[in-house]
Design an enzyme around this catalytic site. Sequence first.
Site, mmCIF file in Angstrom:
data_model
loop_
_atom_site.group_PDB
_atom_site.id
_atom_site.type_symbol
_atom_site.label_atom_id
_atom_site.label_comp_id
_atom_site.label_asym_id
_atom_site.label_seq_id
_atom_site.Cartn_x
_atom_site.Cartn_y
_atom_site.Cartn_z
ATOM 1 N N THR A 383 0.840 -1.190 0.000
ATOM 2 C CA THR A 383 0.000 0.000 0.000
ATOM 3 C C THR A 383 0.884 1.252 0.000
ATOM 4 O OG1 THR A 383 -1.666 -1.254 1.239
ATOM 5 C CG2 THR A 383 -1.990 1.111 1.116
ATOM 6 N N ASN A 403 -2.632 -4.631 -2.258
ATOM 7 C CA ASN A 403 -2.699 -5.493 -1.085
ATOM 8 C C ASN A 403 -1.302 -5.947 -0.658
ATOM 9 O OD1 ASN A 403 -4.155 -6.553 1.079
ATOM 10 N ND2 ASN A 403 -4.381 -8.535 0.104
ATOM 11 N N GLU A 422 -6.559 -8.488 -3.628
ATOM 12 C CA GLU A 422 -7.485 -7.984 -2.622
ATOM 13 C C GLU A 422 -8.591 -8.960 -2.244
ATOM 14 O OE1 GLU A 422 -7.126 -5.538 -0.829
ATOM 15 O OE2 GLU A 422 -5.847 -4.099 -1.875
ATOM 16 N N SER A 454 -11.636 -2.733 3.963
ATOM 17 C CA SER A 454 -10.286 -2.180 3.852
ATOM 18 C C SER A 454 -9.895 -1.482 5.144
ATOM 19 C CB SER A 454 -10.231 -1.168 2.702
ATOM 20 O OG SER A 454 -8.980 -0.504 2.663
ATOM 21 N N SER A 455 -8.590 -1.380 5.366
ATOM 22 C CA SER A 455 -8.080 -0.616 6.496
ATOM 23 C C SER A 455 -7.566 0.759 6.069
ATOM 24 C CB SER A 455 -6.959 -1.390 7.190
ATOM 25 O OG SER A 455 -5.915 -1.665 6.274
#
Length: 592
Positions: A383, A403, A422, A454-455
């Site tokens: 990321t 990812n 992902e 997602s984070s």
Amino acid sequence: MKFWSGVIIAVALVATPACGRDAAAQPEHDARPDSAAAKVPPGVAIASAHALATEAGLEIIREGGNAFDAAIAVSAALSVVEPISSGIGGGGFFLLHQAEEDRDVFLDARETSPAAVSSDDYLTEDGEFDRDRATNGPWAAGIPGLPAAFVHLANEYGQLPLERSLAPAIRLADEGFPVYGRMERGYQSRAEVMERYPGTRDTFLIDGRAMREGDTFRQPDLARTLERLAADGFDGFYRGRTAELLLEGVQAEGGVWTADDLASYKVVEREPLRLNYHEWEIVTAPPPSYGGVALAQMLQILAGWELEELDPALRAHLTVESMRRAFRDRTFYLGDPDFVDIPMETLTSRDYAAGLRATIHPQRATPSDMLSGEPTPLEGDETTHFSIIDAQGNRVAATQTVNLLYGSGLVPPGTGVLLNNEMDDFALQPGEANAFGVMGFDANAPEPGKSMLSSMTPTFMLSDDRIAVLGTPGGTRIITMVLLGILGYDAGLDAQSVAALPRFHHQWLPDRISAERGAFSPEVIARLREMGHEVDAPDEQDEMRRSAGRTSSHSWGNLQTVAWNLRDNTLEGGTDPRNEVGSAEVQLTPEP
């Protein structure tokens, strides 16, 4: 700055032109501190994970573009020079502020599930979870969203044609750039997977061998793909020749993408999540990110204490306990809001946070023993993030990803597009932890066209004195790194100090605090262990083994932040010193 008085902060100075001393010499503008709308910044500030991407954004600003045009240029350039972390075969979130309309919007360009995929596709013949299929090759890849985001940004928010904003990335792909250490090391760790696929070998091998630091890395196929996107917009990627090549490459490896999967992809505009902490308004990511919800919970829990008045061990204990509770709720409640009902009002309310706070023992750790967990893999390169403020007061916080390192490892021949992995961010099997050690259930199960949780947590912070833009990569640790960044700004740190802050993390399961070396003093570690916490913090011997190449790095993330100081109307940038190629630049507007 009392908050950090018990934490060891080792700040490495990096080149950030026009930050610090230069910022003090910036020209006078209307300096009313009570309203950012009453003035404009003295120039533009861009912080990104690679100097070539930062320069691409500045190039577009110099040609008359705004922050949103620059965001396209930076994002696309990162897609070329940081294939280890992101690319147009992945997706991202863009948090935007339009200064003229005083409007915030969250652009959701997250990948989506192909229609033909179901959870059963990720089981072996013996009924076991197939980790290789979930993270490598065609079944690991969701439908990319980043190219559609470029088109949407150019059509709805930019001032320049897409063709112009993509030009720096196309040039970088054609002419190449020097391979850097992190890129080489990441390839070495993924070489076995990447060299399974002919398109990936054609793209990443140089003269038939693996890349080495200092090599010039060229991607002519990716340049042609970007040219089609620049010329034809959405149809230049999701239909036509690029789409044909993507489908041929995925299906040749056994995948089930269809033309309709690509053509039906849509960027979604969402209302950002807003909350208050002390004098700050926090504007951040809504679902399908769980970052904003977790920040709301953690900050509202922590608001019950005067953190700066507490001793370092108790402050760390309470922060960790807030992290633990936020990640527990993520497991059960969060998913794509277009597919599941999320109890947002409850999860983000002050009353709910007060109830969670009441369960925290001030001197004892709360065991996370409801379910077992596996150790979370150390990571920090997946990321990427960039932050922008322009001279009109527009701003962008953007986090994008493929990812894991180099995504799925699959490049469909002729495209140069490295596909994401992902699909592993879905709860492919209920209660089965993904590569980052977090699990989920039905709310985050795959469905046709659904986005995986997602984070990624791009964030704005606004007060009467300051506006900050920040975010970072780091898997599940993104959220806790942004939390620590917010607390750092709240304590009065400058942008570079915020980017360099040492980090610690807890995600409910596994039940341990993980920490960078230097995040806690030995005394704080001892006190946390007395409270019942398991603390995983590297020691000197770990660092010696790591430097000899026998362990992973204990550094996380790659935080990039810019800030506009309203009192004296100056700009500053901060780039993470853990990253050898990051860049934060401030470019002043010439006086008339």
